[in-house]
Design a protein around this motif. Structure first.
Motif, PDB file in Angstrom:
ATOM      1  N   GLU A 243       0.830  -1.205   0.000  1.00  0.00           N
ATOM      2  CA  GLU A 243       0.000   0.000   0.000  1.00  0.00           C
ATOM      3  C   GLU A 243       0.864   1.254   0.000  1.00  0.00           C
ATOM      4  N   THR A 244       1.928   1.235   0.779  1.00  0.00           N
ATOM      5  CA  THR A 244       2.826   2.398   0.827  1.00  0.00           C
ATOM      6  C   THR A 244       3.561   2.557  -0.501  1.00  0.00           C
ATOM      7  N   ILE A 245       4.014   1.454  -1.074  1.00  0.00           N
ATOM      8  CA  ILE A 245       4.674   1.512  -2.382  1.00  0.00           C
ATOM      9  C   ILE A 245       3.744   2.124  -3.421  1.00  0.00           C
ATOM     10  N   ALA A 246       2.480   1.704  -3.427  1.00  0.00           N
ATOM     11  CA  ALA A 246       1.509   2.233  -4.393  1.00  0.00           C
ATOM     12  C   ALA A 246       1.267   3.720  -4.160  1.00  0.00           C
ATOM     13  N   ARG A 247       1.191   4.133  -2.905  1.00  0.00           N
ATOM     14  CA  ARG A 247       0.965   5.544  -2.599  1.00  0.00           C
ATOM     15  C   ARG A 247       2.124   6.399  -3.096  1.00  0.00           C
ATOM     16  N   ILE A 248       3.356   5.921  -2.910  1.00  0.00           N
ATOM     17  CA  ILE A 248       4.519   6.674  -3.373  1.00  0.00           C
ATOM     18  C   ILE A 248       4.528   6.762  -4.897  1.00  0.00           C
ATOM     19  N   ALA A 249       4.256   5.639  -5.570  1.00  0.00           N
ATOM     20  CA  ALA A 249       4.239   5.645  -7.038  1.00  0.00           C
ATOM     21  C   ALA A 249       3.206   6.624  -7.570  1.00  0.00           C
ATOM     22  N   ASP A 250       2.033   6.665  -6.946  1.00  0.00           N
ATOM     23  CA  ASP A 250       0.996   7.589  -7.396  1.00  0.00           C
ATOM     24  C   ASP A 250       1.391   9.041  -7.124  1.00  0.00           C
ATOM     25  N   GLU A 251       2.088   9.297  -6.019  1.00  0.00           N
ATOM     26  CA  GLU A 251       2.601  10.641  -5.739  1.00  0.00           C
ATOM     27  C   GLU A 251       3.539  11.097  -6.853  1.00  0.00           C
ATOM     28  N   LEU A 252       4.405  10.185  -7.295  1.00  0.00           N
ATOM     29  CA  LEU A 252       5.390  10.541  -8.316  1.00  0.00           C
ATOM     30  C   LEU A 252       4.731  10.746  -9.676  1.00  0.00           C
ATOM     31  N   VAL A 253       3.695   9.967  -9.980  1.00  0.00           N
ATOM     32  CA  VAL A 253       2.940  10.196 -11.211  1.00  0.00           C
ATOM     33  C   VAL A 253       2.334  11.594 -11.189  1.00  0.00           C
ATOM     34  N   GLU A 254       1.733  11.972 -10.069  1.00  0.00           N
ATOM     35  CA  GLU A 254       1.122  13.294  -9.950  1.00  0.00           C
ATOM     36  C   GLU A 254       2.176  14.402  -9.991  1.00  0.00           C
ATOM     37  N   ALA A 255       3.332  14.166  -9.355  1.00  0.00           N
ATOM     38  CA  ALA A 255       4.406  15.166  -9.391  1.00  0.00           C
ATOM     39  C   ALA A 255       4.889  15.400 -10.819  1.00  0.00           C
ATOM     40  N   GLY A 256       4.887  14.344 -11.631  1.00  0.00           N
ATOM     41  CA  GLY A 256       5.266  14.504 -13.028  1.00  0.00           C
ATOM     42  C   GLY A 256       4.271  15.362 -13.793  1.00  0.00           C
ATOM     43  N   ARG A 257       3.009  15.304 -13.386  1.00  0.00           N
ATOM     44  CA  ARG A 257       1.980  16.111 -14.048  1.00  0.00           C
ATOM     45  C   ARG A 257       2.014  17.561 -13.560  1.00  0.00           C
ATOM     46  N   SER A 258       2.122  17.723 -12.259  1.00  0.00           N
ATOM     47  CA  SER A 258       1.998  19.050 -11.650  1.00  0.00           C
ATOM     48  C   SER A 258       3.288  19.846 -11.658  1.00  0.00           C
ATOM     49  N   ARG A 259       4.432  19.164 -11.817  1.00  0.00           N
ATOM     50  CA  ARG A 259       5.760  19.756 -11.742  1.00  0.00           C
ATOM     51  C   ARG A 259       6.073  20.262 -10.338  1.00  0.00           C
ATOM     52  N   VAL A 260       5.403  19.716  -9.332  1.00  0.00           N
ATOM     53  CA  VAL A 260       5.670  20.071  -7.931  1.00  0.00           C
ATOM     54  C   VAL A 260       6.326  18.859  -7.265  1.00  0.00           C
ATOM     55  N   PRO A 261       7.626  18.923  -6.963  1.00  0.00           N
ATOM     56  CA  PRO A 261       8.309  17.774  -6.356  1.00  0.00           C
ATOM     57  C   PRO A 261       7.702  17.414  -5.007  1.00  0.00           C
ATOM     58  N   VAL A 262       7.703  16.123  -4.701  1.00  0.00           N
ATOM     59  CA  VAL A 262       7.192  15.643  -3.418  1.00  0.00           C
ATOM     60  C   VAL A 262       8.312  15.708  -2.381  1.00  0.00           C
ATOM     61  N   PRO A 263       7.960  15.749  -1.086  1.00  0.00           N
ATOM     62  CA  PRO A 263       8.997  15.735  -0.051  1.00  0.00           C
ATOM     63  C   PRO A 263       9.856  14.476  -0.149  1.00  0.00           C
TER      64      PRO A 263
ATOM     65  N   LEU B  53      11.622  11.136   0.091  1.00  0.00           N
ATOM     66  CA  LEU B  53      11.076   9.866   0.576  1.00  0.00           C
ATOM     67  C   LEU B  53      11.832   9.361   1.800  1.00  0.00           C
ATOM     68  N   THR B  54      13.143   9.473   1.791  1.00  0.00           N
ATOM     69  CA  THR B  54      13.924   8.921   2.895  1.00  0.00           C
ATOM     70  C   THR B  54      13.747   9.721   4.181  1.00  0.00           C
ATOM     71  N   ALA B  55      13.226  10.945   4.081  1.00  0.00           N
ATOM     72  CA  ALA B  55      12.885  11.691   5.285  1.00  0.00           C
ATOM     73  C   ALA B  55      11.578  11.174   5.889  1.00  0.00           C
ATOM     74  N   ARG B  56      10.678  10.745   5.010  1.00  0.00           N
ATOM     75  CA  ARG B  56       9.380  10.259   5.466  1.00  0.00           C
ATOM     76  C   ARG B  56       9.386   8.768   5.793  1.00  0.00           C
ATOM     77  N   TYR B  57      10.246   8.026   5.091  1.00  0.00           N
ATOM     78  CA  TYR B  57      10.315   6.573   5.285  1.00  0.00           C
ATOM     79  C   TYR B  57      11.784   6.181   5.487  1.00  0.00           C
ATOM     80  N   PRO B  58      12.353   6.485   6.640  1.00  0.00           N
ATOM     81  CA  PRO B  58      13.786   6.218   6.849  1.00  0.00           C
ATOM     82  C   PRO B  58      14.154   4.741   6.738  1.00  0.00           C
TER      83      PRO B  58
END
Length: 261
Positions: A5-25, A27-32
């Motif tokens: 579930e977490t892997i899918a959430r991250i992948a979807d975040e990156l798909v959206e970041a590619g569309r919006s051009r707004v980088p996500v925070p 990952l290693t800060a959120r999922y050490p």
């Protein structure tokens, strides 16, 4: 390892970041606890999301293969990503700068495969036999994840920072010259910014392709005939801004140019 579930959430975040051009925070800060294996799971799912939307695989890229790139990023091991056909651009193109986040340029060689190439025991000789042409290429690096403090886990999840590639110059047979000694001069707005020699990529750019074939073999994957393989940069990444013109001179292998508008 992260759950599905977490892997899918991250992948979807990156798909959206590619569309919006707004980088996500980062990952290693959120999922050490996130591992390299987790990051390749994210990348694989991101790829499947792209293919489900109609994008077509055009090749693979290898990153961080040279000391210049490792020093520039602080990351000490190679990584890889995939290349969709819709990001393979022609020489002399204009590129929409706002389409990318933090765009940078790298100088590389690309290998066009004439035969399939599989690991886990692929060698430089297998690569040269499987290659139809070697051609100059520029990689445009992109970033769907914030850059400050990035690790290889972040970079792999972000498809090894692949944005696009510009193919140009003169295609040559892999035995037409000593590929280790292919050199390039990289200009931005008529000023030389970087120079490099292809031997900087693991002592031979074909070695990077062999590394990739062996790396993806345990996942049941291989390199296919017709794919373009970016072997890795032999210069540091060069930042580009809106309005910049980029020109790379590969000597006997010709030139590549593009403009960011």
């Amino acid at each position: 390892m992260l759950d599905d579930e977490t892997i899918a959430r991250i992948a979807d975040e990156l798909v959206e970041a590619g569309r919006s051009r707004v980088p996500v925070p980062r990952l290693t800060a959120r999922y050490p606890e996130m591992t390299v294996e987790d990051s390749y799971r994210v990348q694989a799912l991101w790829r499947r999301r792209g293919e489900a939307s109609g994008r077509v695989l055009g090749g693979h890229k290898i990153g961080l293969t040279s000391k210049a790139m490792q020093d520039a990023t602080g990351i000490t091991e190679p990584d890889y990503g995939i290349i969709f056909k819709d990001v393979i651009l022609e020489n002399g193109c204009t590129v929409a700068w706002k389409q990318y986040s933090h765009p940078r340029i790298e100088v590389e060689l690309a290998f066009l495969l004439n035969d399939d190439l599989s690991g886990p025991d692929a060698t430089i000789f297998d690569v040269l036999r499987a290659t139809e042409y070697v051609v100059p290429a520029l990689e445009i690096l992109d970033s769907r994840i914030e850059m400050e403090g990035r690790t290889i886990v972040d970079t792999i999840s972000d498809n090894a920072a692949m944005g696009a590639m510009v193919v140009g110059g003169t295609p040559v047979k892999p035995d037409a010259l000593d590929l280790r000694w292919v050199s390039a001069i990289l200009f931005k707005n008529q000023t030389i910014e970087e120079t490099g020699v292809a031997a900087g990529v693991l002592n031979h750019p074909a070695q990077g392709v062999a590394w990739l074939a062996n790396k993806i073999a345990p996942h049941g994957d291989s390199l296919r005939a017709g794919e373009l393989i970016l072997a890795g940069s032999f210069t540091r990444p060069m930042w580009v801004n809106e309005g910049d013109t980029v020109f790379a001179d590969y000597g006997k292998l010709g030139t590549i140019t593009c403009q960011f508008v």
